[in-house]
Write a protein that holds these residues in place. Structure first.
Motif, PDB file in Angstrom:
ATOM      1  N   ARG A  96      10.782  10.503  -2.020  1.00 25.61           N
ATOM      2  CA  ARG A  96       9.482  10.086  -1.477  1.00 25.61           C
ATOM      3  C   ARG A  96       9.349   8.571  -1.352  1.00 25.61           C
ATOM      4  O   ARG A  96       8.323   8.076  -0.879  1.00 25.61           O
ATOM      5  N   ASP A  97      10.349   7.848  -1.776  1.00 27.09           N
ATOM      6  CA  ASP A  97      10.345   6.398  -1.582  1.00 27.09           C
ATOM      7  C   ASP A  97      10.531   6.076  -0.098  1.00 27.09           C
ATOM      8  O   ASP A  97      11.088   6.881   0.666  1.00 27.09           O
ATOM      9  N   LEU A  98      10.059   4.912   0.294  1.00 23.80           N
ATOM     10  CA  LEU A  98      10.268   4.450   1.671  1.00 23.80           C
ATOM     11  C   LEU A  98      11.770   4.386   1.950  1.00 23.80           C
ATOM     12  O   LEU A  98      12.532   3.823   1.164  1.00 23.80           O
ATOM     13  N   VAL A  99      12.190   4.965   3.066  1.00 21.46           N
ATOM     14  CA  VAL A  99      13.592   4.938   3.459  1.00 21.46           C
ATOM     15  C   VAL A  99      13.807   3.795   4.452  1.00 21.46           C
ATOM     16  O   VAL A  99      13.272   3.828   5.572  1.00 21.46           O
ATOM     17  N   VAL A 100      14.546   2.789   4.033  1.00 20.03           N
ATOM     18  CA  VAL A 100      14.846   1.641   4.922  1.00 20.03           C
ATOM     19  C   VAL A 100      16.173   1.903   5.620  1.00 20.03           C
ATOM     20  O   VAL A 100      17.200   2.101   4.959  1.00 20.03           O
ATOM     21  N   PRO A 139      -1.683  12.777   1.136  1.00 18.72           N
ATOM     22  CA  PRO A 139      -2.567  11.625   1.333  1.00 18.72           C
ATOM     23  C   PRO A 139      -1.951  10.628   2.301  1.00 18.72           C
ATOM     24  O   PRO A 139      -0.717  10.578   2.461  1.00 18.72           O
ATOM     25  N   GLY A 140      -2.800   9.846   2.944  1.00 18.64           N
ATOM     26  CA  GLY A 140      -2.318   8.830   3.883  1.00 18.64           C
ATOM     27  C   GLY A 140      -3.166   7.584   3.827  1.00 18.64           C
ATOM     28  O   GLY A 140      -4.330   7.614   3.402  1.00 18.64           O
ATOM     29  N   ILE A 141      -2.591   6.479   4.245  1.00 19.65           N
ATOM     30  CA  ILE A 141      -3.302   5.206   4.399  1.00 19.65           C
ATOM     31  C   ILE A 141      -2.963   4.685   5.789  1.00 19.65           C
ATOM     32  O   ILE A 141      -1.782   4.612   6.154  1.00 19.65           O
ATOM     33  N   TYR A 142      -4.004   4.346   6.566  1.00 23.55           N
ATOM     34  CA  TYR A 142      -3.813   3.992   7.970  1.00 23.55           C
ATOM     35  C   TYR A 142      -4.524   2.682   8.282  1.00 23.55           C
ATOM     36  O   TYR A 142      -5.748   2.579   8.122  1.00 23.55           O
ATOM     37  N   MET A 143      -3.764   1.688   8.744  1.00 30.54           N
ATOM     38  CA  MET A 143      -4.290   0.384   9.098  1.00 30.54           C
ATOM     39  C   MET A 143      -4.341   0.263  10.620  1.00 30.54           C
ATOM     40  O   MET A 143      -3.300   0.052  11.256  1.00 30.54           O
ATOM     41  N   PRO A 144      -5.528   0.428  11.222  1.00 26.64           N
ATOM     42  CA  PRO A 144      -5.626   0.431  12.679  1.00 26.64           C
ATOM     43  C   PRO A 144      -5.005  -0.807  13.312  1.00 26.64           C
ATOM     44  O   PRO A 144      -5.219  -1.940  12.856  1.00 26.64           O
ATOM     45  N   GLY A 145      -4.201  -0.570  14.341  1.00 28.17           N
ATOM     46  CA  GLY A 145      -3.570  -1.655  15.071  1.00 28.17           C
ATOM     47  C   GLY A 145      -2.337  -2.228  14.410  1.00 28.17           C
ATOM     48  O   GLY A 145      -1.658  -3.080  15.005  1.00 28.17           O
ATOM     49  N   ALA A 146      -2.003  -1.759  13.214  1.00 28.65           N
ATOM     50  CA  ALA A 146      -0.866  -2.335  12.494  1.00 28.65           C
ATOM     51  C   ALA A 146       0.194  -1.275  12.174  1.00 28.65           C
ATOM     52  O   ALA A 146       1.270  -1.247  12.762  1.00 28.65           O
ATOM     53  N   HIS A 147      -0.116  -0.380  11.250  1.00 26.62           N
ATOM     54  CA  HIS A 147       0.838   0.640  10.811  1.00 26.62           C
ATOM     55  C   HIS A 147       0.112   1.620   9.901  1.00 26.62           C
ATOM     56  O   HIS A 147      -1.076   1.450   9.583  1.00 26.62           O
ATOM     57  N   TYR A 173       0.818  -1.224   0.000  1.00 28.13           N
ATOM     58  CA  TYR A 173       0.000   0.000   0.000  1.00 28.13           C
ATOM     59  C   TYR A 173       0.847   1.268   0.000  1.00 28.13           C
ATOM     60  O   TYR A 173       0.376   2.327  -0.412  1.00 28.13           O
ATOM     61  N   TYR A 174       2.112   1.163   0.411  1.00 28.05           N
ATOM     62  CA  TYR A 174       2.963   2.344   0.331  1.00 28.05           C
ATOM     63  C   TYR A 174       3.163   2.759  -1.125  1.00 28.05           C
ATOM     64  O   TYR A 174       3.169   3.956  -1.449  1.00 28.05           O
ATOM     65  N   GLU A 175       3.305   1.802  -2.013  1.00 26.17           N
ATOM     66  CA  GLU A 175       3.462   2.122  -3.431  1.00 26.17           C
ATOM     67  C   GLU A 175       2.193   2.778  -3.980  1.00 26.17           C
ATOM     68  O   GLU A 175       2.257   3.699  -4.797  1.00 26.17           O
ATOM     69  N   VAL A 176       1.027   2.324  -3.526  1.00 24.27           N
ATOM     70  CA  VAL A 176      -0.233   2.963  -3.919  1.00 24.27           C
ATOM     71  C   VAL A 176      -0.247   4.414  -3.436  1.00 24.27           C
ATOM     72  O   VAL A 176      -0.624   5.341  -4.177  1.00 24.27           O
ATOM     73  N   LEU A 177       0.167   4.617  -2.198  1.00 22.56           N
ATOM     74  CA  LEU A 177       0.194   5.958  -1.625  1.00 22.56           C
ATOM     75  C   LEU A 177       1.136   6.872  -2.402  1.00 22.56           C
ATOM     76  O   LEU A 177       0.815   8.042  -2.678  1.00 22.56           O
ATOM     77  N   ARG A 178       2.281   6.350  -2.792  1.00 26.14           N
ATOM     78  CA  ARG A 178       3.244   7.164  -3.536  1.00 26.14           C
ATOM     79  C   ARG A 178       2.647   7.612  -4.872  1.00 26.14           C
ATOM     80  O   ARG A 178       2.782   8.771  -5.273  1.00 26.14           O
ATOM     81  N   ARG A 179       1.940   6.709  -5.535  1.00 31.16           N
ATOM     82  CA  ARG A 179       1.302   7.067  -6.804  1.00 31.16           C
ATOM     83  C   ARG A 179       0.186   8.090  -6.591  1.00 31.16           C
ATOM     84  O   ARG A 179      -0.014   8.989  -7.418  1.00 31.16           O
TER      85      ARG A 179
END
Length: 371
Positions: free
Chosen positions: A366-370, A335-343, A258-264
């Motif tokens: 804007r890519d996820l930084v690991v 924009p944001g995506i939020y999964m309750p109880g997870a991340h 879902y992070y990739e969806v959010l980035r798009r």
């Protein structure tokens, strides 16, 4: 750029505010300490129980009512360039009655949006025949369209907060608490040139699913995504605000999807910015991407907010706001995506509408930084 900059707080702004007051059918604006007063005068007055107030009649001469003990500060502020009278009052005076006496009969006045209730009620008593409305309804058209100097101040703020995000990976380690990380970030915000730290959000693991979580004593674990949303106010008075997402090692597979969806979605909303486009269409551009992938129920807030002398001001990037974009509008796209109880995850940049599109003032990847 400093708060004294004549380009950032031009003398002509007082006349523009007066013209807007008359055009709105108001008799006067009453601006107490806060962003409205600073916008019109450049004066960052202390918010006190003692009344400081710019009185701006629709017709006639403006004056600044100021406690005697604050007179020197006012005289050394950018307001001294305006050529208006400073009216000082003593501890035993009634400044509300003095304002009313100078104004005379008025039918409608605009009060600063951030005026304290105790002050608005005192003005109601002092001006019993006057309808009170928000000064923001008069000033919004001026404040939304940033001048070139204001855009430069926002670029400066964007570069400063980008410099902080560049340091964040060094603060993130498994075993540290969110509060410990947040303390390091707050110090970095000031070191990067901000005058104040407005907020530090470090949402690790399940806390990332709460958009305004801020900080806690939760210990950060390996394999967790972390939402870092930070901002402050520069000496110019203009604000920064930017969100990036980090992970201590590889995050869960579901998160990566879902992070990739959010980035798009964030890219789609930024690409939609141009003059004439209703604010709600920018919100829709992000929301449509997220909803199409089945995450619509997890995008629980508007796509953005205006920014300037306040972190949150008009225009708001939200369904129902049909205000057309115009050059000089400055706002977040987050924009944001939020999964309750997870991340959760959010990607945020500040943009300025230009003559032919949108300019980002934040430039970190804007890519996820690991980490």
């Amino acid at each position: 750029m400093t708060k004294e900059s004549p380009d950032l707080y031009p003398v002509a702004r007082l006349a523009a505010a007066q013209e807007a007051t008359a055009a709105a059918g108001l008799d006067a604006l009453l601006l107490t300490p806060g962003p409205d007063l600073r916008y019109v005068t450049g004066y960052e007055a202390l918010p006190l129980e003692r009344l400081t107030c710019l009185v701006l009649p629709a017709r006639g001469e403006a004056f600044l009512m100021v406690p005697r003990l604050e007179l020197a500060a006012a005289e050394h502020s950018p307001a001294s360039r305006l050529g208006i009278e400073f009216v000082s009052w003593e501890e035993t005076d009634d400044p509300y009655a003095a304002v009313a006496a100078r104004l005379g009969a008025v039918g409608k006045v605009g009060l600063a949006d951030r005026m304290w209730a105790m002050q608005s009620l005192r003005f109601r008593d002092a001006l019993p025949g006057a309808e009170q409305v928000l000064a923001g309804t008069v000033l919004r058209g001026l404040r939304m369209r940033k001048s070139p100097a204001e855009v430069a101040a926002l670029r400066e703020a964007g570069a400063a907060i980008d410099a902080v995000h560049a340091q964040v990976p060094g603060f993130l380690k498994a075993g540290r608490t969110e509060r410990e990380v947040g303390r390091d970030i707050a110090e970095a915000i000031l070191a990067a040139g901000h005058a104040t730290v407005d907020f530090v959000i470090v949402g690790s693991g399940p806390n990332g699913a709460s958009p305004h979580h801020e900080l806690s004593d939760r210990v950060i674990q390996a394999g967790e995504p972390i939402v870092v949303d930070i901002g402050g106010q520069m000496p110019s008075g203009y604000c920064s605000d930017s969100t990036r997402v980090y992970s201590i090692g590889e995050p869960p597979a579901g998160f990566t999807k879902y992070y990739e969806v959010l980035r798009r979605a964030q890219e789609a909303a930024c690409a939609a910015v141009r003059p004439g486009v209703p604010c709600e269409e920018i919100d829709a551009a992000a929301r449509e991407v997220i909803a199409a992938e089945g995450y619509g129920d997890y995008f629980i807030h508007r796509t953005g907010h205006g920014i300037g002398l306040e972190t949150h001001e008009e225009p708001y990037i939200v369904a129902g706001n049909t205000e057309p974009m115009a050059p000089g509008f400055a706002f977040s796209v987050e924009p944001g995506i939020y999964m309750p109880g997870a991340h959760g995850a959010r990607i945020e940049d500040i943009l300025v509408c230009t003559e032919d599109g949108g300019e980002r003032v934040n430039h970190r990847p804007r890519d996820l930084v690991v980490v």
